[in-house]
Write an enzyme that holds these catalytic residues in place. Sequence first.
Site, PDB file in Angstrom:
ATOM      1  N   TYR A 154      43.937  40.901  31.623  1.00 33.86           N
ATOM      2  CA  TYR A 154      42.838  39.917  31.642  1.00 33.86           C
ATOM      3  C   TYR A 154      41.473  40.499  31.327  1.00 33.86           C
ATOM      4  O   TYR A 154      40.493  39.775  31.327  1.00 33.86           O
ATOM      5  CB  TYR A 154      42.793  39.181  32.998  1.00 33.86           C
ATOM      6  CG  TYR A 154      42.706  40.075  34.223  1.00 33.86           C
ATOM      7  CD1 TYR A 154      41.502  40.634  34.621  1.00 33.86           C
ATOM      8  CD2 TYR A 154      43.830  40.352  34.987  1.00 33.86           C
ATOM      9  CE1 TYR A 154      41.418  41.446  35.749  1.00 33.86           C
ATOM     10  CE2 TYR A 154      43.769  41.164  36.100  1.00 33.86           C
ATOM     11  CZ  TYR A 154      42.555  41.711  36.474  1.00 33.86           C
ATOM     12  OH  TYR A 154      42.502  42.528  37.581  1.00 33.86           O
ATOM     13  N   LYS A 155      41.407  41.807  31.086  1.00 31.88           N
ATOM     14  CA  LYS A 155      40.103  42.391  30.739  1.00 31.88           C
ATOM     15  C   LYS A 155      39.944  42.366  29.213  1.00 31.88           C
ATOM     16  O   LYS A 155      39.788  41.311  28.638  1.00 31.88           O
ATOM     17  CB  LYS A 155      39.986  43.783  31.346  1.00 31.88           C
ATOM     18  CG  LYS A 155      39.825  43.701  32.880  1.00 31.88           C
ATOM     19  CD  LYS A 155      39.875  45.026  33.586  1.00 31.88           C
ATOM     20  CE  LYS A 155      39.707  44.816  35.091  1.00 31.88           C
ATOM     21  NZ  LYS A 155      40.229  45.917  35.890  1.00 31.88           N
ATOM     22  N   ASP A 196      45.567  54.917  34.524  1.00 29.21           N
ATOM     23  CA  ASP A 196      45.214  53.511  34.639  1.00 29.21           C
ATOM     24  C   ASP A 196      44.287  53.176  33.464  1.00 29.21           C
ATOM     25  O   ASP A 196      43.216  53.771  33.323  1.00 29.21           O
ATOM     26  CB  ASP A 196      44.510  53.277  35.986  1.00 29.21           C
ATOM     27  CG  ASP A 196      44.185  51.819  36.245  1.00 29.21           C
ATOM     28  OD1 ASP A 196      44.015  51.058  35.273  1.00 29.21           O
ATOM     29  OD2 ASP A 196      44.084  51.438  37.433  1.00 29.21           O
ATOM     30  N   ARG A 241      26.647  46.136  35.938  1.00 34.77           N
ATOM     31  CA  ARG A 241      27.447  46.539  34.774  1.00 34.77           C
ATOM     32  C   ARG A 241      27.205  45.582  33.603  1.00 34.77           C
ATOM     33  O   ARG A 241      27.279  44.360  33.761  1.00 34.77           O
ATOM     34  CB  ARG A 241      28.949  46.506  35.108  1.00 34.77           C
ATOM     35  CG  ARG A 241      29.357  47.385  36.257  1.00 34.77           C
ATOM     36  CD  ARG A 241      30.871  47.524  36.353  1.00 34.77           C
ATOM     37  NE  ARG A 241      31.573  46.241  36.424  1.00 34.77           N
ATOM     38  CZ  ARG A 241      32.893  46.124  36.480  1.00 34.77           C
ATOM     39  NH1 ARG A 241      33.657  47.208  36.449  1.00 34.77           N
ATOM     40  NH2 ARG A 241      33.456  44.940  36.564  1.00 34.77           N
ATOM     41  N   PHE A 247      38.875  53.075  41.204  1.00 37.58           N
ATOM     42  CA  PHE A 247      39.022  51.689  41.667  1.00 37.58           C
ATOM     43  C   PHE A 247      39.860  51.647  42.953  1.00 37.58           C
ATOM     44  O   PHE A 247      40.952  52.214  43.004  1.00 37.58           O
ATOM     45  CB  PHE A 247      39.695  50.875  40.561  1.00 37.58           C
ATOM     46  CG  PHE A 247      39.595  49.397  40.751  1.00 37.58           C
ATOM     47  CD1 PHE A 247      38.482  48.704  40.300  1.00 37.58           C
ATOM     48  CD2 PHE A 247      40.604  48.693  41.385  1.00 37.58           C
ATOM     49  CE1 PHE A 247      38.384  47.327  40.475  1.00 37.58           C
ATOM     50  CE2 PHE A 247      40.503  47.310  41.564  1.00 37.58           C
ATOM     51  CZ  PHE A 247      39.400  46.630  41.102  1.00 37.58           C
TER      52      PHE A 247
HETATM   53  C1  LIG Z   1      40.709  45.673  37.225  1.00 37.32           C
HETATM   54  C2  LIG Z   1      41.363  46.886  37.787  1.00 37.32           C
HETATM   55  C3  LIG Z   1      42.522  46.786  38.549  1.00 37.32           C
HETATM   56  C4  LIG Z   1      43.087  45.423  38.882  1.00 37.32           C
HETATM   57  O1  LIG Z   1      44.259  45.490  39.576  1.00 37.32           O
HETATM   58  P1  LIG Z   1      45.182  44.187  39.748  1.00 37.32           P
HETATM   59  O2  LIG Z   1      46.212  44.618  40.671  1.00 37.32           O
HETATM   60  O3  LIG Z   1      45.700  43.861  38.386  1.00 37.32           O
HETATM   61  O4  LIG Z   1      44.312  43.103  40.289  1.00 37.32           O
HETATM   62  C5  LIG Z   1      43.132  47.943  38.977  1.00 37.32           C
HETATM   63  N1  LIG Z   1      42.608  49.150  38.687  1.00 37.32           N
HETATM   64  C6  LIG Z   1      41.482  49.279  37.961  1.00 37.32           C
HETATM   65  C7  LIG Z   1      40.937  50.635  37.639  1.00 37.32           C
HETATM   66  C8  LIG Z   1      40.820  48.152  37.510  1.00 37.32           C
HETATM   67  O5  LIG Z   1      39.688  48.268  36.832  1.00 37.32           O
END
Ligand SMILES: *Cc1c(COP(=O)(O)O)cnc(C)c1O
Length: 434
Positions: free
Chosen positions: A244-245, A219, A393, A147
């Site tokens: 939030y996921k 992560d 997805r 990500f």
């Molecule tokens: C959703 C997600 C994020 C989100 O990061 P925020 O800083 O909380 O917006 C970060 N890393 C991964 C791998 C994600 O899937």
Amino acid sequence: MSESTALSESTALSESTALSKSTALSESTAQLDKEDPLAALRQQFHLPDDTVYLDGNSLGALPKGVSKAVADAVEKQWGEDLISSWNKNDWIRLPNLVGEAIAPFIGAASGQVLCCDSISVNLFKLLASALELQGERRVILALEEDFPTDAYIAQGIARLLGEARCELRRVAPDCLEDALDEDVAVLMLTEVNYRSGERYDMAVITRAAHAAGALVLWDLAHSAGVMPVELDRANVDFAVGCGYKYFNGGPGAPGFLYVNHRHQSDVRQPLSGWLGHRDPFAFAADYEAGSGVQRYQAGTPPVISMVALRAALEVLQLTDIARVRDKSLALTAFFMQGLASRGQLDALECLTPEEPERRGSQVSVRHEQAWGISQALIEAKVIVDFRAPDIVRFGFAPLYNSFADAERALDILAEVLADERYLHERFRHRPAVT
Ligand SMILES: *Cc1c(COP(=O)(O)O)cnc(C)c1O
């Protein structure tokens, strides 16, 4: 029985159940839902009628209990109790209380998890800590396809510290082990890849990194809340995750961070704000770090959001995370099997690994017209998402998704692929958020 044996046995069981029945008609799908021990939890969520929501890996659905908890926090705690709520309603301890509520789902003993900030901000704090602990070692090692925010934050730290003290190095997954040389301070990677849905073996990779003298930061954005995570057992150093996921904490819910006990008295972090101070209300002139994980709190917590997340976690507390994983694997197996048996893989490439232990809770497919396909599905009330440049997805949230949802998504996908409506003009426009 080892953890991995337990996992593979339970997944083999649920997988074979799903596989053996999925080729039959929807009567057997109804049977799967009837036999699903988590089926009743669907009632805990507000979901719009006639909609199949398969985007809980991006924004979890609304648990009914959240509306009530938030209304109470706003009207009673804020409206009536006003500033006394910091003590009276425990607002000040929310980052710890919510962190403690998250801890069992990620295999963390008490005192190691704090709910605060976004993943991005938490990565900044933890990567800085890891680099400082590692002295001469200056490389943050990451995977090429992870990500973006994770890499962006590492790049920001490299810019701040200068390249003599920090460098981001990204490699392909099969080069990871070779890349673990004596310059690597910390290995940072996501347990489940956000694009492919591939899951990496936390215990094995953590061991390899430690053997090479590196620390590890995981992560958990796509694993926390949808499968058992064993941070303590895998001897992980640091972790971050998302509220939030799969935890369903609502838009912009705070994330969380984990710092293993063994590092807690040695670590420092650069966002040394007052609520991470040893004694914030002494209003001392100089910073002195608070004890343990507390020092990772920077400023005032977003109380309403934390109240929402805390209430959302109560749904997960009604079941067992191993059961959630069983159902997640059964749903994704059902869906993947459906793609194959309906011949849809002639048009689509499935990126998600078939081996249960190697996948998360989403199924990702690749198609040149992925954007149009995702929009056509959404138009038909199958809510999925698109990841540039060519991925659709399908995220499965076992707390509220059913086998009927998966079948409906397969049916609509078949229609969309057959009539090629995804090529239509009305699906050209791309809004700011995809
Ligand atoms: C959703 C997600 C994020 C989100 O990061 P925020 O800083 O909380 O917006 C970060 N890393 C991964 C791998 C994600 O899937």
